[in-house]
Design a protein around this motif. Structure first.
Motif, PDB file in Angstrom:
ATOM      1  N   THR A   1      52.862  36.563  44.081  1.00 18.49           N
ATOM      2  CA  THR A   1      53.698  37.079  43.004  1.00 18.49           C
ATOM      3  C   THR A   1      52.928  38.181  42.283  1.00 18.49           C
ATOM      4  N   ASP A   2      53.632  38.981  41.499  1.00 17.02           N
ATOM      5  CA  ASP A   2      52.961  40.020  40.717  1.00 17.02           C
ATOM      6  C   ASP A   2      51.924  39.406  39.777  1.00 17.02           C
ATOM      7  N   GLU A   3      52.251  38.254  39.200  1.00 17.80           N
ATOM      8  CA  GLU A   3      51.312  37.576  38.300  1.00 17.80           C
ATOM      9  C   GLU A   3      50.035  37.168  39.042  1.00 17.80           C
ATOM     10  N   GLU A   4      50.180  36.656  40.257  1.00 12.06           N
ATOM     11  CA  GLU A   4      49.014  36.271  41.062  1.00 12.06           C
ATOM     12  C   GLU A   4      48.190  37.495  41.445  1.00 12.06           C
ATOM     13  N   LEU A   5      48.859  38.604  41.754  1.00 11.07           N
ATOM     14  CA  LEU A   5      48.147  39.840  42.097  1.00 11.07           C
ATOM     15  C   LEU A   5      47.409  40.407  40.893  1.00 11.07           C
ATOM     16  N   GLU A   6      48.047  40.358  39.724  1.00 12.96           N
ATOM     17  CA  GLU A   6      47.383  40.834  38.497  1.00 12.96           C
ATOM     18  C   GLU A   6      46.099  40.041  38.262  1.00 12.96           C
ATOM     19  N   LYS A   7      46.178  38.726  38.443  1.00 11.69           N
ATOM     20  CA  LYS A   7      45.006  37.871  38.257  1.00 11.69           C
ATOM     21  C   LYS A   7      43.936  38.178  39.301  1.00 11.69           C
ATOM     22  N   ARG A   8      44.368  38.370  40.551  1.00 10.06           N
ATOM     23  CA  ARG A   8      43.444  38.640  41.657  1.00 10.06           C
ATOM     24  C   ARG A   8      42.688  39.951  41.460  1.00 10.06           C
ATOM     25  N   PHE A   9      43.388  40.977  40.965  1.00  9.88           N
ATOM     26  CA  PHE A   9      42.787  42.297  40.820  1.00  9.88           C
ATOM     27  C   PHE A   9      42.271  42.585  39.415  1.00  9.88           C
ATOM     28  N   ALA A  10      42.311  41.590  38.531  1.00 17.62           N
ATOM     29  CA  ALA A  10      41.790  41.784  37.172  1.00 17.62           C
ATOM     30  C   ALA A  10      40.311  42.149  37.249  1.00 17.62           C
ATOM     31  N   GLY A  11      39.882  43.001  36.363  1.00 20.76           N
ATOM     32  CA  GLY A  11      38.479  43.410  36.348  1.00 20.76           C
ATOM     33  C   GLY A  11      38.313  44.627  35.476  1.00 20.76           C
ATOM     34  N   GLN A  12      37.124  45.196  35.530  1.00 24.64           N
ATOM     35  CA  GLN A  12      36.880  46.410  34.759  1.00 24.64           C
ATOM     36  C   GLN A  12      35.813  47.250  35.439  1.00 24.64           C
ATOM     37  N   PRO A  13      35.844  48.555  35.185  1.00 24.48           N
ATOM     38  CA  PRO A  13      34.845  49.437  35.788  1.00 24.48           C
ATOM     39  C   PRO A  13      33.478  49.235  35.143  1.00 24.48           C
ATOM     40  N   ILE A  14      32.440  49.574  35.885  1.00 31.17           N
ATOM     41  CA  ILE A  14      31.081  49.482  35.322  1.00 31.17           C
ATOM     42  C   ILE A  14      30.564  50.850  34.900  1.00 31.17           C
ATOM     43  N   GLY A  15      31.314  51.889  35.205  1.00 30.41           N
ATOM     44  CA  GLY A  15      30.930  53.232  34.783  1.00 30.41           C
ATOM     45  C   GLY A  15      29.901  53.870  35.705  1.00 30.41           C
TER      46      GLY A  15
ATOM     47  N   GLU B   1      22.870  31.813  42.042  1.00 33.57           N
ATOM     48  CA  GLU B   1      23.229  30.975  43.186  1.00 33.57           C
ATOM     49  C   GLU B   1      24.731  30.688  43.202  1.00 33.57           C
ATOM     50  N   TYR B   2      25.298  30.437  42.026  1.00 33.35           N
ATOM     51  CA  TYR B   2      26.734  30.192  41.872  1.00 33.35           C
ATOM     52  C   TYR B   2      27.236  30.972  40.671  1.00 33.35           C
ATOM     53  N   TRP B   3      28.512  31.302  40.679  1.00 29.73           N
ATOM     54  CA  TRP B   3      29.128  31.864  39.486  1.00 29.73           C
ATOM     55  C   TRP B   3      30.558  31.341  39.398  1.00 29.73           C
ATOM     56  N   GLN B   4      31.051  31.304  38.175  1.00 34.50           N
ATOM     57  CA  GLN B   4      32.377  30.736  37.945  1.00 34.50           C
ATOM     58  C   GLN B   4      33.432  31.826  38.016  1.00 34.50           C
ATOM     59  N   GLU B   5      34.410  31.613  38.873  1.00 30.19           N
ATOM     60  CA  GLU B   5      35.504  32.570  39.018  1.00 30.19           C
ATOM     61  C   GLU B   5      36.704  32.143  38.171  1.00 30.19           C
ATOM     62  N   GLU B   6      37.024  30.890  38.213  1.00 27.84           N
ATOM     63  CA  GLU B   6      38.106  30.328  37.418  1.00 27.84           C
ATOM     64  C   GLU B   6      37.592  29.067  36.756  1.00 27.84           C
ATOM     65  N   GLU B   7      38.432  28.441  35.952  1.00 28.29           N
ATOM     66  CA  GLU B   7      37.998  27.274  35.182  1.00 28.29           C
ATOM     67  C   GLU B   7      37.373  26.184  36.046  1.00 28.29           C
TER      68      GLU B   7
ATOM     69  N   GLY C   1      36.103  44.790  41.059  1.00 30.49           N
ATOM     70  CA  GLY C   1      36.419  44.657  39.639  1.00 30.49           C
ATOM     71  C   GLY C   1      35.611  43.612  38.912  1.00 30.49           C
ATOM     72  N   LYS C   2      34.783  42.861  39.645  1.00 29.32           N
ATOM     73  CA  LYS C   2      34.021  41.763  39.038  1.00 29.32           C
ATOM     74  C   LYS C   2      32.527  42.069  38.883  1.00 29.32           C
ATOM     75  N   PHE C   3      32.062  43.224  39.326  1.00 32.30           N
ATOM     76  CA  PHE C   3      30.633  43.543  39.214  1.00 32.30           C
ATOM     77  C   PHE C   3      30.160  43.542  37.763  1.00 32.30           C
ATOM     78  N   TYR C   4      31.036  43.916  36.832  1.00 27.43           N
ATOM     79  CA  TYR C   4      30.659  43.977  35.428  1.00 27.43           C
ATOM     80  C   TYR C   4      30.106  42.650  34.925  1.00 27.43           C
ATOM     81  N   ARG C   5      30.536  41.541  35.512  1.00 26.53           N
ATOM     82  CA  ARG C   5      30.085  40.215  35.080  1.00 26.53           C
ATOM     83  C   ARG C   5      28.588  39.992  35.311  1.00 26.53           C
TER      84      ARG C   5
END
Length: 178
Positions: A38-52, A125-131, A145-149
């Protein structure tokens, strides 16, 4: 700042992360295997931000330095021969070793010409993607889109650490010559 990575997949993702657009999925074609998102699932999947920064400042230190003779120049004939042999054993794949090796050589020149502060970001070693989800993997498993983390994990490399690692490399080269 120069960003140095060690594999082509991470290089591509990090270049994309520089100017990441979380709405890019809306501007391109998507293919689905199985259930359509769904569009909502895609928005969540591609959420992120640039690192510049500039994607031109992302380089790869490749050359399969964990294989073969390291006593020759890092981009010398022994290393080139190793690339040719590795590319030629891939069935059904045209040999593209010339292009890949030349791109690595250009990246290596860019690294040698650089005179900037040295920092490193060590992958947890691990990182949290969702709850309720922990991810385990390397840099090549991080979406652009997740490198900023991971920017918070950046640490300056002190001069003593540079010298220790340079000496380790010299010792390994000596071992190859024995």
């Amino acid at each position: 700042m120069l960003e140095v990575v060690f594999d082509p997949g991470t290089k591509g993702s990090l270049k994309h992360a520089k100017n990441y657009d979380p709405n890019s999925w809306k501007k391109g074609a998507l293919a689905f295997v199985g259930k359509k998102f769904t569009d909502e699932e895609l928005e969540k999947r591609f959420a992120g931000q640039p690192i510049g920064g500039s994607s031109k400042d992302v380089v790869q230190l490749g050359f399969f330095l964990d294989m073969g003779n390291i006593s020759d120049a890092i981009d010398g004939p022994d290393r080139k021969d190793l690339y040719d042999r590795l590319f030629n054993i891939m069935p059904g794949q045209p040999s593209d070793s010339e292009h890949v090796f030349e791109e690595l050589r250009q990246d290596y020149e860019h690294i040698r010409e650089s005179d900037c502060r040295l920092s490193k970001v060590v992958m947890p070693e691990y990182w949290q993607e969702e709850e309720n989800t922990l991810i385990e993997g390397g840099w090549n498993s991080v979406d652009a889109g997740k490198f900023y983390r991971f920017l918070e994990f950046e640490k300056r490399v002190p001069g003593i650490e540079k010298r220790i690692n340079a000496n380790r490399w010299k010792e390994m080269v000596k071992e190859m010559l024995l």
